[in-house]
Motif scaffolding. Sequence first.
Motif, PDB file in Angstrom:
ATOM      1  N   ALA A 344     -20.319 -22.959  26.131  1.00  0.00           N
ATOM      2  CA  ALA A 344     -18.546 -22.521  26.610  1.00  0.00           C
ATOM      3  C   ALA A 344     -19.295 -22.792  28.175  1.00  0.00           C
ATOM      4  O   ALA A 344     -18.390 -23.373  28.762  1.00  0.00           O
ATOM      5  CB  ALA A 344     -18.523 -20.767  26.793  1.00  0.00           C
ATOM      6  N   LEU A 345     -20.154 -22.191  28.673  1.00  0.00           N
ATOM      7  CA  LEU A 345     -20.890 -23.058  30.147  1.00  0.00           C
ATOM      8  C   LEU A 345     -20.438 -24.525  30.633  1.00  0.00           C
ATOM      9  O   LEU A 345     -19.989 -24.966  31.593  1.00  0.00           O
ATOM     10  CB  LEU A 345     -22.047 -22.904  30.998  1.00  0.00           C
ATOM     11  CG  LEU A 345     -22.440 -21.117  30.896  1.00  0.00           C
ATOM     12  CD1 LEU A 345     -23.960 -21.233  31.220  1.00  0.00           C
ATOM     13  CD2 LEU A 345     -21.374 -20.370  31.514  1.00  0.00           C
ATOM     14  N   ASN A 346     -20.437 -25.131  29.655  1.00  0.00           N
ATOM     15  CA  ASN A 346     -20.491 -26.660  29.801  1.00  0.00           C
ATOM     16  C   ASN A 346     -18.478 -26.989  29.472  1.00  0.00           C
ATOM     17  O   ASN A 346     -18.520 -27.641  30.239  1.00  0.00           O
ATOM     18  CB  ASN A 346     -21.416 -27.041  28.074  1.00  0.00           C
ATOM     19  CG  ASN A 346     -20.516 -28.655  28.766  1.00  0.00           C
ATOM     20  OD1 ASN A 346     -20.921 -29.589  28.982  1.00  0.00           O
ATOM     21  ND2 ASN A 346     -20.601 -29.447  26.646  1.00  0.00           N
ATOM     22  N   VAL A 347     -18.521 -26.231  28.992  1.00  0.00           N
ATOM     23  CA  VAL A 347     -17.315 -26.610  28.714  1.00  0.00           C
ATOM     24  C   VAL A 347     -15.931 -25.912  30.244  1.00  0.00           C
ATOM     25  O   VAL A 347     -15.023 -26.961  31.021  1.00  0.00           O
ATOM     26  CB  VAL A 347     -15.675 -25.481  27.975  1.00  0.00           C
ATOM     27  CG1 VAL A 347     -14.393 -25.492  27.859  1.00  0.00           C
ATOM     28  CG2 VAL A 347     -16.010 -26.585  26.354  1.00  0.00           C
ATOM     29  N   LEU A 348     -16.793 -25.194  30.885  1.00  0.00           N
ATOM     30  CA  LEU A 348     -15.671 -24.525  32.287  1.00  0.00           C
ATOM     31  C   LEU A 348     -16.737 -25.764  33.130  1.00  0.00           C
ATOM     32  O   LEU A 348     -15.847 -25.861  33.720  1.00  0.00           O
ATOM     33  CB  LEU A 348     -16.707 -23.074  32.096  1.00  0.00           C
ATOM     34  CG  LEU A 348     -16.372 -22.713  33.617  1.00  0.00           C
ATOM     35  CD1 LEU A 348     -14.995 -22.516  33.991  1.00  0.00           C
ATOM     36  CD2 LEU A 348     -17.186 -21.122  34.380  1.00  0.00           C
ATOM     37  N   ARG A 349     -17.989 -26.209  32.979  1.00  0.00           N
ATOM     38  CA  ARG A 349     -17.768 -26.713  34.113  1.00  0.00           C
ATOM     39  C   ARG A 349     -17.500 -28.053  34.182  1.00  0.00           C
ATOM     40  O   ARG A 349     -17.001 -28.970  35.330  1.00  0.00           O
ATOM     41  CB  ARG A 349     -19.042 -27.942  33.909  1.00  0.00           C
ATOM     42  CG  ARG A 349     -20.404 -26.854  34.370  1.00  0.00           C
ATOM     43  CD  ARG A 349     -22.108 -26.975  34.581  1.00  0.00           C
ATOM     44  NE  ARG A 349     -22.905 -25.941  34.705  1.00  0.00           N
ATOM     45  CZ  ARG A 349     -23.270 -25.612  33.230  1.00  0.00           C
ATOM     46  NH1 ARG A 349     -23.329 -26.657  32.798  1.00  0.00           N
ATOM     47  NH2 ARG A 349     -23.640 -24.974  33.586  1.00  0.00           N
ATOM     48  N   THR A 350     -16.895 -28.387  32.498  1.00  0.00           N
ATOM     49  CA  THR A 350     -16.408 -30.149  33.113  1.00  0.00           C
ATOM     50  C   THR A 350     -15.048 -29.658  32.626  1.00  0.00           C
ATOM     51  O   THR A 350     -14.312 -31.267  33.112  1.00  0.00           O
ATOM     52  CB  THR A 350     -17.194 -31.087  30.968  1.00  0.00           C
ATOM     53  OG1 THR A 350     -16.746 -30.375  30.114  1.00  0.00           O
ATOM     54  CG2 THR A 350     -18.449 -31.378  31.660  1.00  0.00           C
ATOM     55  N   THR A 351     -14.368 -28.621  32.264  1.00  0.00           N
ATOM     56  CA  THR A 351     -12.975 -28.766  31.984  1.00  0.00           C
ATOM     57  C   THR A 351     -12.002 -27.786  33.192  1.00  0.00           C
ATOM     58  O   THR A 351     -11.291 -28.049  33.142  1.00  0.00           O
ATOM     59  CB  THR A 351     -12.680 -28.441  30.359  1.00  0.00           C
ATOM     60  OG1 THR A 351     -13.388 -27.734  30.412  1.00  0.00           O
ATOM     61  CG2 THR A 351     -13.500 -29.711  29.702  1.00  0.00           C
ATOM     62  N   GLY A 352     -13.012 -26.861  34.024  1.00  0.00           N
ATOM     63  CA  GLY A 352     -12.320 -25.854  34.072  1.00  0.00           C
ATOM     64  C   GLY A 352     -11.691 -25.466  33.494  1.00  0.00           C
ATOM     65  O   GLY A 352     -10.373 -23.923  33.688  1.00  0.00           O
ATOM     66  N   VAL A 353     -11.809 -25.146  32.104  1.00  0.00           N
ATOM     67  CA  VAL A 353     -11.548 -24.203  30.656  1.00  0.00           C
ATOM     68  C   VAL A 353     -12.444 -22.740  30.564  1.00  0.00           C
ATOM     69  O   VAL A 353     -13.081 -23.270  30.001  1.00  0.00           O
ATOM     70  CB  VAL A 353     -11.226 -24.273  29.456  1.00  0.00           C
ATOM     71  CG1 VAL A 353     -10.495 -24.054  28.348  1.00  0.00           C
ATOM     72  CG2 VAL A 353     -10.007 -25.983  29.357  1.00  0.00           C
ATOM     73  N   VAL A 354     -11.318 -21.749  31.017  1.00  0.00           N
ATOM     74  CA  VAL A 354     -12.483 -20.598  29.799  1.00  0.00           C
ATOM     75  C   VAL A 354     -12.801 -20.173  28.978  1.00  0.00           C
ATOM     76  O   VAL A 354     -11.372 -19.680  28.568  1.00  0.00           O
ATOM     77  CB  VAL A 354     -12.283 -19.411  31.418  1.00  0.00           C
ATOM     78  CG1 VAL A 354     -13.306 -18.329  31.220  1.00  0.00           C
ATOM     79  CG2 VAL A 354     -12.720 -20.119  32.493  1.00  0.00           C
TER      80      VAL A 354
END
Length: 398
Positions: A344-354
């Motif tokens: 989840a943190l990786n997705v948030l950092r790389t895409t801005g999707v929560v």
Amino acid sequence: MSVNWTNSRANRLSTLPPYVFARLDELKAQARAQGIDLIDLGMGNPDGLAPEPVIDAAKEAFSHAPFHGYPPFEGTASFREAITAWYQRRYGVDLNPDNEALPLLGSKEGLTHLALAYINPGDVVLVPSPSYPPHFRGPLIAGATLYPIILSAKQDWLIDVTQIPDEIAHKAKILYFNYPSNPTTATAPREFFEEIVAFARHYEIMLVHDLCYAELAFDEYQPTSLLEIPGAKDIGVEFHTLSKTYNMAGWRVGFVVGNSDIIQGLRTLKTNLDYGIFSVLQKAAETALQLPDEYVKEVQDRYRKRRDFLIKGLNELGWDIKPSKATMYLWIPCPIGLNSTDFALNVLRTTGVVLTPGNAFGEGGEGYVRISLITDCDRMAEVLRRFVEAGIRYDNSK
Ligand SMILES: Cc1ncc(COP(=O)(O)O)c(C=O)c1O
């Protein structure tokens, strides 16, 4: 003088597991500060307005003085009658509006306070893992000893009561459960409910069923109410909310129905804690429950389209997600080698999707993330575009 109040907190607060959302919240704030266009699919917070007739009913009630006073402790008679009429219409279940239905300040409030009304420190409470956090955080606040029932994809995320040791079942006081399920999106057949009622009657365990997603069901599927099962009312209650179906999450309106003794205990506690829902909102909620079925069909269509759109896109990125029959979520496995927080943190950092890491719902949610279908297909297309760009995919060859 500066006093360290943090150390003075009651022990009951320290029993709560760490709040997984805290790190996500920090990163969300940082991303927003950097001007990143976040797409927040974390919470189950429906987008859009409450239905127009509901808003009109609230506006009308606003202009009458009696709606501005303290509401009756047990909720207004007309809202309670609307609840029991809705139950009869949906499930063919008869309920007495005087003592078998109680309005709540949202179902979360009632689910948590029920624990305070019934659990003494050390009482054993059965809670599936993963589950909606108040189902275990409420009992923990009350001092319960939790017995987590670990669910798995292999068992379609269904509770298997035959795996609960006899001595635990004898000690258990309450079982919280929720189908259609948040977060797993699993649905349970009627036979499952029959089995759980037989189990609870045998061991005299209170059943607390959360039917939050009663109406968010697709493809002709109709979720079962616990109270449809003969004998369920002797041992159980069922919680409902107006938050999801009617886009009323901020209004804080829910209700509990079922066994009158159980409800009376919750009511006694609440009489000492709150004054209930603003009468204006009870009037509006009554209107929501009386809306024609076409309204609910529109809502179902909206979520079904979003579900299908996102599943198609994610499956093109290597996932193999089967459409769920209900809820407003997708529950998807993390790419192999990543735990749910890291993913989840990786997705948030790389895409801005929560997304919500599955371990926020208990240890049984590890390895999965939950995606809320709370934005339209155009925005979902943007989510998929960002996933492609950042190389987020599920590699099932490993
Ligand atoms: C299973 C379940 N129960 C209850 C709620 C909260 O309902 P309310 O808004 O009525 O407190 C949610 C919200 O996500 C939920 O998923």
